[in-house]
Design a protein around this motif. Structure first.
Motif, PDB file in Angstrom:
ATOM      1  N   LYS A 109       0.803  -1.158   0.043  1.00 33.82           N
ATOM      2  CA  LYS A 109      -0.153   0.040   0.072  1.00 33.82           C
ATOM      3  C   LYS A 109       0.965   1.535   0.039  1.00 33.82           C
ATOM      4  CE  LYS A 109      -2.770   2.724   3.136  1.00 33.82           C
ATOM      5  NZ  LYS A 109      -3.720   3.163   4.351  1.00 33.82           N
ATOM      6  N   PHE A 110       1.900   1.192   0.523  1.00 30.05           N
ATOM      7  CA  PHE A 110       2.898   2.217   0.921  1.00 30.05           C
ATOM      8  C   PHE A 110       3.887   2.223  -0.065  1.00 30.05           C
ATOM      9  CE2 PHE A 110       1.483   2.244   5.450  1.00 30.05           C
ATOM     10  CZ  PHE A 110       0.761   3.588   5.175  1.00 30.05           C
ATOM     11  N   GLY A 111       3.692   1.377  -1.322  1.00 31.09           N
ATOM     12  CA  GLY A 111       4.773   1.515  -2.548  1.00 31.09           C
ATOM     13  C   GLY A 111       5.905   0.573  -2.076  1.00 31.09           C
ATOM     14  N   ILE A 112       5.796  -0.281  -1.070  1.00 30.96           N
ATOM     15  CA  ILE A 112       7.116  -1.044  -0.924  1.00 30.96           C
ATOM     16  C   ILE A 112       6.828  -2.497  -1.274  1.00 30.96           C
ATOM     17  CG2 ILE A 112       8.479  -1.997   0.940  1.00 30.96           C
ATOM     18  CD1 ILE A 112       7.713   0.647   2.472  1.00 30.96           C
ATOM     19  N   ASP A 113       7.538  -3.007  -2.212  1.00 27.62           N
ATOM     20  CA  ASP A 113       7.106  -4.377  -2.939  1.00 27.62           C
ATOM     21  C   ASP A 113       8.238  -5.286  -2.379  1.00 27.62           C
ATOM     22  OD1 ASP A 113       5.766  -6.332  -3.997  1.00 27.62           O
ATOM     23  OD2 ASP A 113       6.654  -6.018  -6.008  1.00 27.62           O
ATOM     24  N   GLU A 114       8.116  -6.028  -1.140  1.00 28.14           N
ATOM     25  CA  GLU A 114       9.240  -6.732  -0.704  1.00 28.14           C
ATOM     26  C   GLU A 114       8.931  -8.094  -0.702  1.00 28.14           C
ATOM     27  OE1 GLU A 114      10.141  -6.934   3.826  1.00 28.14           O
ATOM     28  OE2 GLU A 114      12.160  -7.167   3.349  1.00 28.14           O
ATOM     29  N   SER A 115       9.776  -8.855  -0.820  1.00 23.38           N
ATOM     30  CA  SER A 115       9.905 -10.255  -1.021  1.00 23.38           C
ATOM     31  C   SER A 115       9.818 -10.933   0.160  1.00 23.38           C
ATOM     32  CB  SER A 115      10.672 -10.989  -2.208  1.00 23.38           C
ATOM     33  OG  SER A 115      12.224 -10.756  -1.782  1.00 23.38           O
ATOM     34  N   MET A 155      -6.858  -5.668  14.015  1.00 26.50           N
ATOM     35  CA  MET A 155      -5.612  -4.759  14.270  1.00 26.50           C
ATOM     36  C   MET A 155      -5.656  -3.817  13.050  1.00 26.50           C
ATOM     37  SD  MET A 155      -2.500  -6.916  15.593  1.00 26.50           S
ATOM     38  CE  MET A 155      -2.871  -8.510  16.397  1.00 26.50           C
ATOM     39  N   ASP A 156      -5.820  -2.844  13.273  1.00 30.78           N
ATOM     40  CA  ASP A 156      -5.816  -1.647  12.089  1.00 30.78           C
ATOM     41  C   ASP A 156      -4.393  -0.732  11.926  1.00 30.78           C
ATOM     42  OD1 ASP A 156      -6.276   0.583  10.608  1.00 30.78           O
ATOM     43  OD2 ASP A 156      -6.946   1.881  12.529  1.00 30.78           O
ATOM     44  N   PHE A 157      -3.938  -1.487  10.731  1.00 29.80           N
ATOM     45  CA  PHE A 157      -2.738  -0.762  10.373  1.00 29.80           C
ATOM     46  C   PHE A 157      -2.898   0.414   9.294  1.00 29.80           C
ATOM     47  CE2 PHE A 157      -1.470  -5.291  11.661  1.00 29.80           C
ATOM     48  CZ  PHE A 157      -0.674  -4.894  12.472  1.00 29.80           C
ATOM     49  N   GLU A 158      -4.307   0.332   8.496  1.00 32.10           N
ATOM     50  CA  GLU A 158      -4.496   1.075   7.513  1.00 32.10           C
ATOM     51  C   GLU A 158      -4.671   2.482   7.751  1.00 32.10           C
ATOM     52  OE1 GLU A 158      -5.408   0.105   4.310  1.00 32.10           O
ATOM     53  OE2 GLU A 158      -4.521  -1.916   4.706  1.00 32.10           O
ATOM     54  N   GLY A 169      10.502   4.569  17.458  1.00 28.92           N
ATOM     55  CA  GLY A 169      10.673   4.398  18.762  1.00 28.92           C
ATOM     56  C   GLY A 169      10.697   5.832  19.420  1.00 28.92           C
ATOM     57  N   GLY A 170       9.548   5.862  20.149  1.00 20.17           N
ATOM     58  CA  GLY A 170       9.201   7.140  20.978  1.00 20.17           C
ATOM     59  C   GLY A 170       8.735   8.311  20.169  1.00 20.17           C
ATOM     60  N   PHE A 171       8.997   8.267  18.696  1.00 18.39           N
ATOM     61  CA  PHE A 171       8.213   9.112  18.031  1.00 18.39           C
ATOM     62  C   PHE A 171       7.283   8.610  16.792  1.00 18.39           C
ATOM     63  CE2 PHE A 171      12.812   8.984  17.050  1.00 18.39           C
ATOM     64  CZ  PHE A 171      12.939   8.326  15.993  1.00 18.39           C
ATOM     65  N   ASN A 172       6.672   7.511  17.302  1.00 21.30           N
ATOM     66  CA  ASN A 172       6.035   6.650  16.305  1.00 21.30           C
ATOM     67  C   ASN A 172       4.598   6.832  16.284  1.00 21.30           C
ATOM     68  OD1 ASN A 172       7.347   5.041  18.522  1.00 21.30           O
ATOM     69  ND2 ASN A 172       5.270   3.969  18.268  1.00 21.30           N
ATOM     70  N   LYS A 173       4.178   7.698  17.006  1.00 20.04           N
ATOM     71  CA  LYS A 173       2.519   7.982  17.202  1.00 20.04           C
ATOM     72  C   LYS A 173       1.874   8.262  15.764  1.00 20.04           C
ATOM     73  CE  LYS A 173      -1.223   8.570  19.967  1.00 20.04           C
ATOM     74  NZ  LYS A 173      -1.603   7.462  20.732  1.00 20.04           N
ATOM     75  N   GLY A 174       1.021   7.395  15.238  1.00 16.32           N
ATOM     76  CA  GLY A 174       0.253   7.795  14.247  1.00 16.32           C
ATOM     77  C   GLY A 174       0.948   7.108  13.040  1.00 16.32           C
ATOM     78  N   LEU A 200       2.863  -1.460  13.053  1.00 13.35           N
ATOM     79  CA  LEU A 200       2.231  -0.851  14.331  1.00 13.35           C
ATOM     80  C   LEU A 200       0.769  -0.792  14.374  1.00 13.35           C
ATOM     81  CD1 LEU A 200       4.997   1.976  15.093  1.00 13.35           C
ATOM     82  CD2 LEU A 200       4.191   0.351  16.726  1.00 13.35           C
ATOM     83  N   PRO A 201      -0.091  -1.496  15.038  1.00 13.63           N
ATOM     84  CA  PRO A 201      -1.620  -1.230  15.075  1.00 13.63           C
ATOM     85  C   PRO A 201      -1.828   0.205  15.647  1.00 13.63           C
ATOM     86  CG  PRO A 201      -1.068  -2.844  16.763  1.00 13.63           C
ATOM     87  CD  PRO A 201       0.171  -2.505  15.907  1.00 13.63           C
ATOM     88  N   GLN A 202      -2.905   0.767  15.141  1.00 17.13           N
ATOM     89  CA  GLN A 202      -3.474   1.903  15.490  1.00 17.13           C
ATOM     90  C   GLN A 202      -4.540   1.930  16.425  1.00 17.13           C
ATOM     91  OE1 GLN A 202      -1.643   4.641  14.631  1.00 17.13           O
ATOM     92  NE2 GLN A 202      -0.389   3.017  13.639  1.00 17.13           N
ATOM     93  N   PRO A 203      -5.101   2.837  17.143  1.00 15.85           N
ATOM     94  CA  PRO A 203      -4.872   4.290  17.261  1.00 15.85           C
ATOM     95  C   PRO A 203      -3.628   4.416  17.811  1.00 15.85           C
ATOM     96  CG  PRO A 203      -6.547   3.865  18.342  1.00 15.85           C
ATOM     97  CD  PRO A 203      -6.171   2.500  18.006  1.00 15.85           C
ATOM     98  N   GLY A 204      -3.191   3.512  18.781  1.00 14.78           N
ATOM     99  CA  GLY A 204      -2.191   3.932  19.942  1.00 14.78           C
ATOM    100  C   GLY A 204      -0.681   3.862  19.305  1.00 14.78           C
ATOM    101  N   SER A 205      -0.332   2.675  18.486  1.00 15.22           N
ATOM    102  CA  SER A 205       0.995   2.374  17.954  1.00 15.22           C
ATOM    103  C   SER A 205       1.539   1.754  19.057  1.00 15.22           C
ATOM    104  CB  SER A 205       1.632   3.640  17.409  1.00 15.22           C
ATOM    105  OG  SER A 205       1.297   4.442  16.244  1.00 15.22           O
ATOM    106  N   SER A 206       0.765   0.922  19.811  1.00 17.20           N
ATOM    107  CA  SER A 206       1.310   0.322  21.133  1.00 17.20           C
ATOM    108  C   SER A 206       0.920  -1.252  21.315  1.00 17.20           C
ATOM    109  CB  SER A 206       0.915   1.182  22.013  1.00 17.20           C
ATOM    110  OG  SER A 206      -0.440   0.523  22.446  1.00 17.20           O
ATOM    111  N   GLY A 207       1.661  -1.885  22.202  1.00 17.55           N
ATOM    112  CA  GLY A 207       1.380  -3.125  22.361  1.00 17.55           C
ATOM    113  C   GLY A 207       0.036  -3.366  22.907  1.00 17.55           C
TER     114      GLY A 207
END
Lengths: 519, 519
Positions: A109-115, A155-158, A169-174, A200-207
């Motif tokens: 979705k973000f344009g990264i086509d990883e194998s 889980m909402d990653f979208e 790490g520490g600045f990953n909100k959103g 990182l699932p949203q909305p909290g970007s947390s465990g």
């Protein structure tokens, strides 16, 4: 009463001593108090009056336990989950929220086509010489499916954004996709195309977001979870694990497992005794812990008690939050107590922690221009302020390091700055733009200031079956999460543990459900 | 038949899981084959028909076991020693022959007047951040008496010479006192006056000489030694260790210990499974082993099986023989795979091994002028020949290291040569006389080329009593040697292990003999 009978000795003799290790072929109890000699192992199946039964009994309600319970239930098994604490979550709910995955729809979705091959290569490189490549292969191959499974669990990653610039790490909100390991560092970028793997699932970007989805799924499936019910011991019959002795709020509770038991009760981070026994480094021990607060090693102990083998007990997750928590600090120069630079200062926290812990000295120092230590995060994570020095000689005096070595380190660093290339460690030129010139500040950041979590645990195979010391599966017993030993040779990134926790949790649940029910 | 009874569960529940680790409060057997479910723990004292009895039963006939047997016997106890192999000796007989001692008459004889405090300071410095200082204090304080005891047992130190110039190892024939650790290295010479601590009995300057004296003493005291009689399990009665189940040439043999059992059956160096479970380093694992050949971990396993705690399971003796076996090699420059020098090239082998094992890369290199690799020893120990290079660029190409880093390393090294001072690591100017100039040779010497032995084991107190996971002594059970965890935080010199082996072996024997006999 004596704990060893002649008959049992004869039964054990041939294999016991030679291969015995942590998981022994047979053992006798030591009473906490020595006034009685109650035998822990006696009687027949008829002695156990089961208080409860299910097809699959899951011990521990964190990420691995939830994944196992969900998959076992979906496979048609009746499942009960035993959890020691008043609520579930374990270290999964306490973690940073990353799940390291590759080849996922979110990347696309973000344009990264990883194998998955690229993901595999990264994991192998980052896991080092002692990684379990077969297990890594399995985790990589299953990664796209794991992503779908996480989404299916809710889980909402979208709704999050991608960050392809920072070590998160520490600045990953959103943010829902970003670098959570050392992908961008030179040595790893050479092994695999550097793309972000931290999901990182949203909305909290947390465990919490991870466990919320898992526990909601567990609830929607109607799986029974018994809280405040610690499992104490496995019940073995004819060499097969057939149940668990637990302690519920109302007292002892014998829980029969018709098909299998899944140990998913976490690591041993909070068991000081066990950590002390296994901590391997000559430098000072890290003191702050990465865990949900109750990693007491009980699941590992239960496996050991019936002869399970272990993997990687001396392997610890070691973090030094300097950079991931405060990026401007990456502009500094991190040196050991002999004055030599030890790492690219923009590497991911576990690689920084590794470099500090393996340094020749317990004490390391960050040399940095004061302009980079301005915001609260930078001030918080820089370490313990030592001095502001006006010259290399003053720095030498403040640290006890030879001035000539410091001079060499700084000269070479500044030459790298001038050239725009860090030949030594490959730091990103972004953080290599400013020469280190007096006056500069010195902060202490030694091994004791790192943090840690246990990575070792019971040895499992690719089917999540717990193995004994002869590498034979123990019938009816599965493990996942940090009850099993990490598949990597070294902890190497946020979410790498969650990847194997969920992958092997799922496998354990499925396979336990597929066993034939005991009569 | 089921291995857990409700009653026993109740007995164990409160303390088991939370503090459990390796040594659990109670455990159930796992059969090697799963077709039967014989319980390993059942019956009463009446079930055991003792085939043999003594006051003190010593498990293992190496250095620690012999010392324990001698002291127990001298204290008036009837003693029997059980040994798995066809002859005694264990890793003591296989070792280099050093006993690290301080404040001894032999030192005085050679004009060295060391205080036990100086010895203590050296041991603490060399043992690093995780050393057990109380135990080191005891070893240091007892060191002069240990020397006298060794002499009394028949060890001859008087006929040898002193060597105050070399790190001994490989060229110590005829020497009875010399450096066997890192005493001369800068950081340790700053902590304690550098005097030789390695005591080597004659005529062979070997571990054989140590064990020969010990076994002659055992024989002269009339102590019974049962060879080819491996102990398999401890017998516990009322929380107290009361005997051992062994396997003699004629079958099972139940040996009662009226006063106590001393576990002295060595480490776990030869137990691949246990080593794999505990090996902690991200770099490649060392492959060659330092042991007498049968360090199978059985004694440790027996302790674990009845709830003993452990110490330092991730601590391994790691040696790189480069220097101690071939001194000319100390004239080279030892670098990691990133091109940075990692250690003073004249340090003692275990410090060299530590530096290599903790390096950022598994592969390290020795850069050295061919003139220093002339004799057989130098050729043998230099490592794997890689190339002879005519320039730094060629060296970079041969190793994959950045030329700029190599250039810096060599430049700085040569500047140190010119100044006659190694500011970085403090190498002795003797080995700093020759600049590294092309053409020079490159040898590979990585972590896999080191050798290793286990240092971890059961946790004991200063009375050599085995402790459980709550730090309470297990009544009737003692351990010494590598059945107990090393008192140092890091293996740091030849003979350091023998110092604690003999000191705690003696203590174990004395204290076991002093227990009240069981009715």
């Amino acid at each position: 009463m004596t704990d060893v009978s002649r008959r049992s000795f004869i039964g054990m003799g041939a294999s016991a001593a030679a291969l015995a290790a942590f998981g022994l072929a047979g053992c006798a109890p030591k009473q906490a108090s020595s006034e009685s000699s109650a035998s822990a192992v006696s009687g027949s199946a008829a002695d156990v009056k089961w208080d409860k039964e299910a097809d699959v009994v899951v011990v521990g309600y964190g990420g691995a336990g939830a994944a196992a319970a969900i998959e076992a239930k979906r496979a048609g098994a009746e499942v009960v989950v035993l959890e020691e604490m008043p609520k579930g979550g374990g270290s999964t709910a306490a973690c940073g929220g990353f799940i390291m995955m590759g080849g996922t729809p979110l990347q696309k979705k973000f344009g990264i086509d990883e194998s998955v091959d690229n993901f595999y290569e990264y994991l192998c490189a980052a896991g080092g010489a002692n990684a379990n490549k077969d297990a890594i292969r399995l985790v990589a191959d299953n990664s796209p499916a794991l992503y779908d499974w996480c989404v299916e669990c809710g889980m909402d990653f979208e709704s999050g954004q991608v960050d392809t610039e920072h070590h998160l790490g520490g600045f990953n909100k959103g943010i829902s996709l970003g670098f959570s390991g050392n992908e961008m560092a030179r040595d790893y970028a050479a092994a695999a195309e550097p793309v972000p793997h931290g999901h990182l699932p949203q909305p909290g970007s947390s465990g919490q977001d991870i466990f919320k989805a898992l526990s909601a799924t567990v609830e929607s499936l109607g799986i029974e979870v018994l809280l405040e019910t610690p499992a104490r011991r496995l019940v073995v019959d004819g060499g097969r694990v057939v149940g668990v002795m637990a302690e519920g709020p109302d007292g002892e509770c014998a829980v029969r497992a018709r098909k299998g038991v899944v140990l998913a009760a976490g690591g041993f981070t909070d068991n000081d005794e066990m950590v002390a026994a296994c901590w391997p480094y000559p430098n000072e021990r890290a003191t702050s812990k990465i865990s949900g607060g109750n990693e007491n090693g009980s699941g590992i102990a239960m496996g050991l008690a019936i002869g399970a083998a272990t993997r990687g007990l001396g392997d610890f997750q070691i973090g030094a939050p300097t950079v991931t928590m405060a990026e401007p600090l990456a502009n500094g120069v991190l040196i050991d107590g002999k004055g030599r630079r030890i790492v690219a200062e923009d590497e991911y926290n576990s690689f920084m922690g590794k470099a500090i812990t393996l340094a020749p000295t317990s004490t390391c120092y960050l040399l940095i221009d004061a302009s980079f230590v301005q915001d609260d995060a930078a001030k918080k994570w820089a370490g313990e302020y030592v001095a502001t020095v006006a010259s290399v000689e003053e720095a030498a005096a403040a640290t006890g390091i030879a001035a000539s070595v410091l001079q060499r380190t700084i000269e070479f660093y500044n030459r790298s700055v001038e050239a725009g290339v860090d030949d030594e460690f490959g730091k990103d030129p972004r953080f290599l733009a400013t020469p280190l010139e007096a006056p500069f500040d010195i902060y202490k950041r030694g091994s004791a200031a790192c943090n840690f979590g246990s990575c070792g645990g019971l040895k499992i195979d690719l089917d999540a079956r717990v193995l004994d010391t002869a590498d034979a599966p123990i019938p009816g017993l599965y493990a996942a999460g940090r009850n099993s030993g990490s598949i990597y040779g070294w902890y190497m990134g946020s979410g790498s543990s969650m990847a194997d926790v969920l992958t092997f949790g799922r496998i354990a649940g499925k396979n336990a459900a597929a066993e034939s029910a005991e009569a």
